[in-house]
Design a protein around this motif. Structure first.
Motif, PDB file in Angstrom:
ATOM      1  N   ASN A   1       0.838  -1.209   0.000  1.00  0.00           N
ATOM      2  CA  ASN A   1       0.000   0.000   0.000  1.00  0.00           C
ATOM      3  C   ASN A   1       0.871   1.258   0.000  1.00  0.00           C
ATOM      4  N   GLN A   2       0.668   2.127  -0.945  1.00  0.00           N
ATOM      5  CA  GLN A   2       1.322   3.438  -0.886  1.00  0.00           C
ATOM      6  C   GLN A   2       0.836   4.175   0.350  1.00  0.00           C
ATOM      7  N   THR A   3       1.782   4.734   1.078  1.00  0.00           N
ATOM      8  CA  THR A   3       1.479   5.304   2.392  1.00  0.00           C
ATOM      9  C   THR A   3       2.253   6.601   2.591  1.00  0.00           C
ATOM     10  N   LEU A   4       1.595   7.598   3.168  1.00  0.00           N
ATOM     11  CA  LEU A   4       2.277   8.834   3.551  1.00  0.00           C
ATOM     12  C   LEU A   4       2.843   8.656   4.947  1.00  0.00           C
ATOM     13  N   LYS A   5       4.127   8.947   5.101  1.00  0.00           N
ATOM     14  CA  LYS A   5       4.797   8.728   6.383  1.00  0.00           C
ATOM     15  C   LYS A   5       5.581   9.970   6.818  1.00  0.00           C
ATOM     16  N   ARG A   6       5.430  10.328   8.078  1.00  0.00           N
ATOM     17  CA  ARG A   6       6.294  11.369   8.650  1.00  0.00           C
ATOM     18  C   ARG A   6       6.653  11.001  10.085  1.00  0.00           C
ATOM     19  N   VAL A   7       7.889  11.296  10.463  1.00  0.00           N
ATOM     20  CA  VAL A   7       8.329  11.083  11.837  1.00  0.00           C
ATOM     21  C   VAL A   7       8.365  12.436  12.552  1.00  0.00           C
ATOM     22  N   PHE A   8       7.674  12.518  13.675  1.00  0.00           N
ATOM     23  CA  PHE A   8       7.678  13.712  14.524  1.00  0.00           C
ATOM     24  C   PHE A   8       8.513  13.420  15.756  1.00  0.00           C
ATOM     25  N   ARG A   9       9.353  14.375  16.156  1.00  0.00           N
ATOM     26  CA  ARG A   9      10.229  14.143  17.308  1.00  0.00           C
ATOM     27  C   ARG A   9       9.830  15.031  18.490  1.00  0.00           C
ATOM     28  N   PHE A  10      10.009  14.477  19.693  1.00  0.00           N
ATOM     29  CA  PHE A  10       9.609  15.157  20.917  1.00  0.00           C
ATOM     30  C   PHE A  10      10.686  14.998  21.979  1.00  0.00           C
ATOM     31  N   LYS A  11      10.552  15.794  23.035  1.00  0.00           N
ATOM     32  CA  LYS A  11      11.579  15.800  24.080  1.00  0.00           C
ATOM     33  C   LYS A  11      11.582  14.550  24.932  1.00  0.00           C
ATOM     34  N   ASN A  12      10.429  13.897  24.986  1.00  0.00           N
ATOM     35  CA  ASN A  12      10.336  12.724  25.861  1.00  0.00           C
ATOM     36  C   ASN A  12       9.143  11.868  25.448  1.00  0.00           C
ATOM     37  N   PHE A  13       8.913  10.811  26.212  1.00  0.00           N
ATOM     38  CA  PHE A  13       7.813   9.897  25.899  1.00  0.00           C
ATOM     39  C   PHE A  13       6.461  10.563  26.080  1.00  0.00           C
ATOM     40  N   LYS A  14       6.343  11.306  27.170  1.00  0.00           N
ATOM     41  CA  LYS A  14       5.049  11.896  27.511  1.00  0.00           C
ATOM     42  C   LYS A  14       4.557  12.862  26.428  1.00  0.00           C
ATOM     43  N   GLN A  15       5.462  13.692  25.929  1.00  0.00           N
ATOM     44  CA  GLN A  15       5.061  14.626  24.877  1.00  0.00           C
ATOM     45  C   GLN A  15       4.678  13.882  23.598  1.00  0.00           C
ATOM     46  N   ALA A  16       5.386  12.800  23.336  1.00  0.00           N
ATOM     47  CA  ALA A  16       5.049  11.986  22.160  1.00  0.00           C
ATOM     48  C   ALA A  16       3.652  11.376  22.331  1.00  0.00           C
ATOM     49  N   LEU A  17       3.363  10.906  23.537  1.00  0.00           N
ATOM     50  CA  LEU A  17       2.046  10.314  23.819  1.00  0.00           C
ATOM     51  C   LEU A  17       0.937  11.357  23.697  1.00  0.00           C
ATOM     52  N   THR A  18       1.210  12.562  24.149  1.00  0.00           N
ATOM     53  CA  THR A  18       0.224  13.640  24.002  1.00  0.00           C
ATOM     54  C   THR A  18      -0.097  13.875  22.528  1.00  0.00           C
ATOM     55  N   PHE A  19       0.929  13.845  21.695  1.00  0.00           N
ATOM     56  CA  PHE A  19       0.724  14.032  20.257  1.00  0.00           C
ATOM     57  C   PHE A  19      -0.118  12.885  19.678  1.00  0.00           C
ATOM     58  N   VAL A  20       0.154  11.675  20.103  1.00  0.00           N
ATOM     59  CA  VAL A  20      -0.647  10.527  19.654  1.00  0.00           C
ATOM     60  C   VAL A  20      -2.126  10.764  19.968  1.00  0.00           C
ATOM     61  N   ASN A  21      -2.395  11.296  21.148  1.00  0.00           N
ATOM     62  CA  ASN A  21      -3.794  11.563  21.511  1.00  0.00           C
ATOM     63  C   ASN A  21      -4.420  12.657  20.655  1.00  0.00           C
TER      64      ASN A  21
END
Lengths: 80, 80
Positions: free
Chosen positions: A11-31
């Motif tokens: 499947n053709q897929t659009l992908k981007r990696v976002f970087r954060f200072k820690n796990f918690k900020q990454a989890l907030t972004f997921v939400n």
């Protein structure tokens, strides 16, 4: 050019990696992306790790990219 | 035998896929595992998709599995 088009199991897929200072900020972004996904009823795959979230948009029904995926990518960017 | 040991870029990793009725329930589970991870200060990789969450535990420092990974896997099971 932060998004790239990759092949995920055929499947053709659009992908981007976002970087954060820690796990918690990454989890907030997921939400935040999760809220967007529910609101638009189109759901990405999200890979959450320590300080990073990989976002993958595709449209399984057509096994590739619909214009809606590009729209969701732009909306994802606006959540950072 | 719900957890399997897989190789992820040369690191032995404990992996289990949890299935849910929809995206929202899967996202809720990601948050519960995220809380556990913060509490224990050991963080997995979580792959969230529609109705599924893949949980991956490994210890990067030793490029493989520490007994703590098995402990975290058991604690993850208790969150379902």
């Amino acid at each position: 050019p932060d998004w790239e088009i990759v092949d995920v199991q055929g499947n053709q897929t659009l992908k981007r990696v976002f970087r954060f200072k820690n796990f918690k900020q990454a989890l907030t972004f997921v939400n935040r992306v999760g809220e967007l996904a529910e609101a638009e009823y189109h759901h990405p795959t999200l890979v959450l790790g320590w300080g990073r979230v990989e976002v993958l948009w595709t449209t399984q029904k057509i096994k590739g990219l619909h214009k809606n995926d590009f729209s969701m990518a732009a909306k994802t960017d606006a959540l950072v």
